[in-house]
Design a protein around this motif. Sequence first.
Motif, PDB file in Angstrom:
ATOM      1  N   THR A  87     -10.324   1.757   5.900  1.00  0.00           N
ATOM      2  CA  THR A  87     -10.819   0.392   5.873  1.00  0.00           C
ATOM      3  C   THR A  87     -10.100  -0.395   4.778  1.00  0.00           C
ATOM      4  O   THR A  87      -9.158   0.096   4.165  1.00  0.00           O
ATOM      5  CB  THR A  87     -12.343   0.380   5.646  1.00  0.00           C
ATOM      6  N   ALA A  88     -10.534  -1.620   4.543  1.00  0.00           N
ATOM      7  CA  ALA A  88      -9.847  -2.534   3.614  1.00  0.00           C
ATOM      8  C   ALA A  88      -8.442  -2.848   4.102  1.00  0.00           C
ATOM      9  O   ALA A  88      -7.639  -3.403   3.365  1.00  0.00           O
ATOM     10  CB  ALA A  88      -9.809  -1.988   2.185  1.00  0.00           C
ATOM     11  N   ALA A  89      -8.153  -2.494   5.362  1.00  0.00           N
ATOM     12  CA  ALA A  89      -6.842  -2.802   5.927  1.00  0.00           C
ATOM     13  C   ALA A  89      -6.818  -4.240   6.435  1.00  0.00           C
ATOM     14  O   ALA A  89      -5.796  -4.928   6.306  1.00  0.00           O
ATOM     15  CB  ALA A  89      -6.504  -1.843   7.061  1.00  0.00           C
ATOM     16  N   GLU A  90      -7.988  -4.670   7.016  1.00  0.00           N
ATOM     17  CA  GLU A  90      -8.030  -5.982   7.637  1.00  0.00           C
ATOM     18  C   GLU A  90      -6.797  -6.130   8.532  1.00  0.00           C
ATOM     19  O   GLU A  90      -6.645  -5.425   9.497  1.00  0.00           O
ATOM     20  CB  GLU A  90      -8.115  -7.099   6.577  1.00  0.00           C
ATOM     21  N   ILE A  91      -5.896  -7.028   8.185  1.00  0.00           N
ATOM     22  CA  ILE A  91      -4.594  -7.121   8.847  1.00  0.00           C
ATOM     23  C   ILE A  91      -3.539  -6.839   7.795  1.00  0.00           C
ATOM     24  O   ILE A  91      -3.544  -7.445   6.719  1.00  0.00           O
ATOM     25  CB  ILE A  91      -4.358  -8.521   9.449  1.00  0.00           C
ATOM     26  N   LEU A  92      -2.638  -5.904   8.091  1.00  0.00           N
ATOM     27  CA  LEU A  92      -1.629  -5.503   7.104  1.00  0.00           C
ATOM     28  C   LEU A  92      -0.470  -6.500   7.100  1.00  0.00           C
ATOM     29  O   LEU A  92       0.664  -6.190   7.476  1.00  0.00           O
ATOM     30  CB  LEU A  92      -1.155  -4.080   7.388  1.00  0.00           C
ATOM     31  N   ASP A  93      -0.801  -7.691   6.664  1.00  0.00           N
ATOM     32  CA  ASP A  93       0.167  -8.776   6.520  1.00  0.00           C
ATOM     33  C   ASP A  93      -0.326  -9.638   5.364  1.00  0.00           C
ATOM     34  O   ASP A  93      -1.447 -10.163   5.402  1.00  0.00           O
ATOM     35  CB  ASP A  93       0.238  -9.595   7.816  1.00  0.00           C
ATOM     36  N   PRO A 141      -2.884  -5.812  -1.877  1.00  0.00           N
ATOM     37  CA  PRO A 141      -1.678  -6.095  -1.090  1.00  0.00           C
ATOM     38  C   PRO A 141      -1.393  -5.002  -0.071  1.00  0.00           C
ATOM     39  O   PRO A 141      -1.790  -3.847  -0.248  1.00  0.00           O
ATOM     40  CB  PRO A 141      -0.578  -6.163  -2.155  1.00  0.00           C
ATOM     41  N   THR A 142      -0.700  -5.373   0.979  1.00  0.00           N
ATOM     42  CA  THR A 142      -0.349  -4.420   2.019  1.00  0.00           C
ATOM     43  C   THR A 142       0.326  -3.184   1.452  1.00  0.00           C
ATOM     44  O   THR A 142      -0.002  -2.047   1.813  1.00  0.00           O
ATOM     45  CB  THR A 142       0.572  -5.085   3.055  1.00  0.00           C
ATOM     46  N   ALA A 143       1.278  -3.374   0.538  1.00  0.00           N
ATOM     47  CA  ALA A 143       2.024  -2.244  -0.023  1.00  0.00           C
ATOM     48  C   ALA A 143       1.105  -1.270  -0.745  1.00  0.00           C
ATOM     49  O   ALA A 143       1.325  -0.048  -0.708  1.00  0.00           O
ATOM     50  CB  ALA A 143       3.112  -2.744  -0.970  1.00  0.00           C
ATOM     51  N   THR A 144       0.080  -1.781  -1.401  1.00  0.00           N
ATOM     52  CA  THR A 144      -0.844  -0.909  -2.124  1.00  0.00           C
ATOM     53  C   THR A 144      -1.728  -0.137  -1.153  1.00  0.00           C
ATOM     54  O   THR A 144      -2.006   1.055  -1.366  1.00  0.00           O
ATOM     55  CB  THR A 144      -1.711  -1.733  -3.100  1.00  0.00           C
ATOM     56  N   TRP A 145      -2.178  -0.788  -0.090  1.00  0.00           N
ATOM     57  CA  TRP A 145      -2.959  -0.078   0.932  1.00  0.00           C
ATOM     58  C   TRP A 145      -2.132   1.075   1.493  1.00  0.00           C
ATOM     59  O   TRP A 145      -2.628   2.197   1.623  1.00  0.00           O
ATOM     60  CB  TRP A 145      -3.359  -1.039   2.052  1.00  0.00           C
ATOM     61  N   ILE A 146      -0.884   0.797   1.803  1.00  0.00           N
ATOM     62  CA  ILE A 146      -0.004   1.834   2.343  1.00  0.00           C
ATOM     63  C   ILE A 146       0.177   2.956   1.330  1.00  0.00           C
ATOM     64  O   ILE A 146       0.155   4.148   1.684  1.00  0.00           O
ATOM     65  CB  ILE A 146       1.354   1.229   2.746  1.00  0.00           C
ATOM     66  N   GLU A 147       0.336   2.616   0.065  1.00  0.00           N
ATOM     67  CA  GLU A 147       0.495   3.643  -0.975  1.00  0.00           C
ATOM     68  C   GLU A 147      -0.719   4.559  -1.047  1.00  0.00           C
ATOM     69  O   GLU A 147      -0.589   5.784  -1.163  1.00  0.00           O
ATOM     70  CB  GLU A 147       0.729   2.990  -2.337  1.00  0.00           C
ATOM     71  N   VAL A 148      -1.916   3.965  -0.970  1.00  0.00           N
ATOM     72  CA  VAL A 148      -3.134   4.773  -1.057  1.00  0.00           C
ATOM     73  C   VAL A 148      -3.211   5.756   0.108  1.00  0.00           C
ATOM     74  O   VAL A 148      -3.422   6.961  -0.094  1.00  0.00           O
ATOM     75  CB  VAL A 148      -4.388   3.884  -1.093  1.00  0.00           C
ATOM     76  N   VAL A 149      -3.056   5.273   1.345  1.00  0.00           N
ATOM     77  CA  VAL A 149      -3.249   6.169   2.485  1.00  0.00           C
ATOM     78  C   VAL A 149      -2.133   7.207   2.586  1.00  0.00           C
ATOM     79  O   VAL A 149      -2.390   8.370   2.916  1.00  0.00           O
ATOM     80  CB  VAL A 149      -3.414   5.392   3.810  1.00  0.00           C
ATOM     81  N   THR A 150      -0.903   6.824   2.282  1.00  0.00           N
ATOM     82  CA  THR A 150       0.177   7.809   2.360  1.00  0.00           C
ATOM     83  C   THR A 150       0.041   8.857   1.256  1.00  0.00           C
ATOM     84  O   THR A 150       0.298  10.048   1.482  1.00  0.00           O
ATOM     85  CB  THR A 150       1.558   7.138   2.280  1.00  0.00           C
ATOM     86  N   THR A 151      -0.390   8.441   0.070  1.00  0.00           N
ATOM     87  CA  THR A 151      -0.613   9.407  -1.009  1.00  0.00           C
ATOM     88  C   THR A 151      -1.741  10.353  -0.640  1.00  0.00           C
ATOM     89  O   THR A 151      -1.645  11.575  -0.862  1.00  0.00           O
ATOM     90  CB  THR A 151      -0.939   8.683  -2.329  1.00  0.00           C
ATOM     91  N   HIS A 155       0.602 -10.781  14.277  1.00  0.00           N
ATOM     92  CA  HIS A 155       0.060  -9.978  13.177  1.00  0.00           C
ATOM     93  C   HIS A 155      -0.462  -8.643  13.685  1.00  0.00           C
ATOM     94  O   HIS A 155      -0.332  -7.625  13.006  1.00  0.00           O
ATOM     95  CB  HIS A 155      -1.061 -10.753  12.473  1.00  0.00           C
ATOM     96  N   TRP A 156      -1.061  -8.642  14.873  1.00  0.00           N
ATOM     97  CA  TRP A 156      -1.534  -7.383  15.446  1.00  0.00           C
ATOM     98  C   TRP A 156      -0.347  -6.441  15.676  1.00  0.00           C
ATOM     99  O   TRP A 156      -0.445  -5.240  15.394  1.00  0.00           O
ATOM    100  CB  TRP A 156      -2.234  -7.613  16.786  1.00  0.00           C
ATOM    101  N   LEU A 157       0.739  -6.994  16.171  1.00  0.00           N
ATOM    102  CA  LEU A 157       1.922  -6.182  16.427  1.00  0.00           C
ATOM    103  C   LEU A 157       2.443  -5.571  15.128  1.00  0.00           C
ATOM    104  O   LEU A 157       2.717  -4.362  15.064  1.00  0.00           O
ATOM    105  CB  LEU A 157       3.011  -7.033  17.090  1.00  0.00           C
ATOM    106  N   GLY A 158       2.569  -6.388  14.093  1.00  0.00           N
ATOM    107  CA  GLY A 158       3.055  -5.865  12.826  1.00  0.00           C
ATOM    108  C   GLY A 158       2.141  -4.793  12.267  1.00  0.00           C
ATOM    109  O   GLY A 158       2.606  -3.778  11.714  1.00  0.00           O
ATOM    110  N   HIS A 159       0.846  -5.003  12.381  1.00  0.00           N
ATOM    111  CA  HIS A 159      -0.134  -4.039  11.890  1.00  0.00           C
ATOM    112  C   HIS A 159       0.008  -2.704  12.615  1.00  0.00           C
ATOM    113  O   HIS A 159       0.067  -1.634  11.977  1.00  0.00           O
ATOM    114  CB  HIS A 159      -1.536  -4.621  12.104  1.00  0.00           C
ATOM    115  N   LEU A 160       0.060  -2.743  13.940  1.00  0.00           N
ATOM    116  CA  LEU A 160       0.154  -1.509  14.714  1.00  0.00           C
ATOM    117  C   LEU A 160       1.485  -0.795  14.474  1.00  0.00           C
ATOM    118  O   LEU A 160       1.535   0.443  14.418  1.00  0.00           O
ATOM    119  CB  LEU A 160      -0.036  -1.806  16.202  1.00  0.00           C
ATOM    120  N   ARG A 161       2.556  -1.554  14.306  1.00  0.00           N
ATOM    121  CA  ARG A 161       3.843  -0.934  13.991  1.00  0.00           C
ATOM    122  C   ARG A 161       3.784  -0.232  12.630  1.00  0.00           C
ATOM    123  O   ARG A 161       4.334   0.860  12.441  1.00  0.00           O
ATOM    124  CB  ARG A 161       4.946  -1.990  13.965  1.00  0.00           C
ATOM    125  N   THR A 162       3.099  -0.854  11.671  1.00  0.00           N
ATOM    126  CA  THR A 162       2.966  -0.244  10.345  1.00  0.00           C
ATOM    127  C   THR A 162       2.191   1.063  10.428  1.00  0.00           C
ATOM    128  O   THR A 162       2.592   2.084   9.842  1.00  0.00           O
ATOM    129  CB  THR A 162       2.267  -1.215   9.372  1.00  0.00           C
TER     130      THR A 162
END
Length: 303
Positions: free
Chosen positions: A182-188, A201-211, A233-240
Amino acid sequence: MVPERIDTDVRQALATAADDPTKLTDAEALALLHADGPALDALTRIADDVRKSAVGDEVTYIVTRNINFTNVCYTGCRFCAFAQRRTDADAYTLSLDQVADRAQQAWEVGAVEVCMQGGIHPDLPGTAYFDIAKAVKERVPGMHVHAFSPMEVVNGATRTGMSIREWLSAAKEAGLNSIPGTAAEILDDEVRWVLTKGKLPTATWIEVVTTAHELGIRSSSTMMYGHVDQPRHWLGHLRTLAGIQQRTGGFTEFVTLPFIHTNAPVYLAGIARPGPTMRDNRAVVAMARLLLHPTSPTSRRAG
């Protein structure tokens, strides 16, 4: 009545999706995210065929209980109607015994998991999350602890002076098994600034889940849509999400979260839409099945 025609670009995108959804270009995917009428019907049929081929028709579920340990939060997300201030009449914060009691009650009626999240309480130390996980595990050792959003992870790490990796490692030692995506909302970040003032920020969300995934802590993945976002935005989110899953394999599921506008400040201010339409819901679920195929589970958690 003359049947509605399907535009050539959408027809080509449907052909690609039916042949191999992994070959969908961004332009084709975006065309399908805008699909309606017969094109949308064709899209959902293709997506359902992909789903059936990948996982079959058997539906599984687990029994879980949500334990929101506090509703006090100071971050001020503009989509949230849950948060309370410390002095509000409806504000609450559960004690460790109350959290453990709820976990035990759930276990006794067949639950195998508790999902625990809360507001960002200004008075809770970063170690409070460890104490919450320990309280559940000490009372119910067999319970799966699915807890603490990426925002809570960052909050805990910041307050303890630990790195995200160090904090997650300590949380795992305390009994954390997996985390909500959660806390992803839209990753943009363009959208996130409107919704959350850039709190995570998007980059921090990604850092948390990948770590977390690197440490053996799996997570769900989510997308909240139908507010100030658009299909691009949906497309970018799903691609991420697909990119993360290809690297880590750590997502357990994808959960769609249609925006609930009731009492949400961003809606009351006239900025957001009143949630997604039925067309939006059908397109998002269908395209999630296609764009997250074949590496990501696309089932919704039930409990």
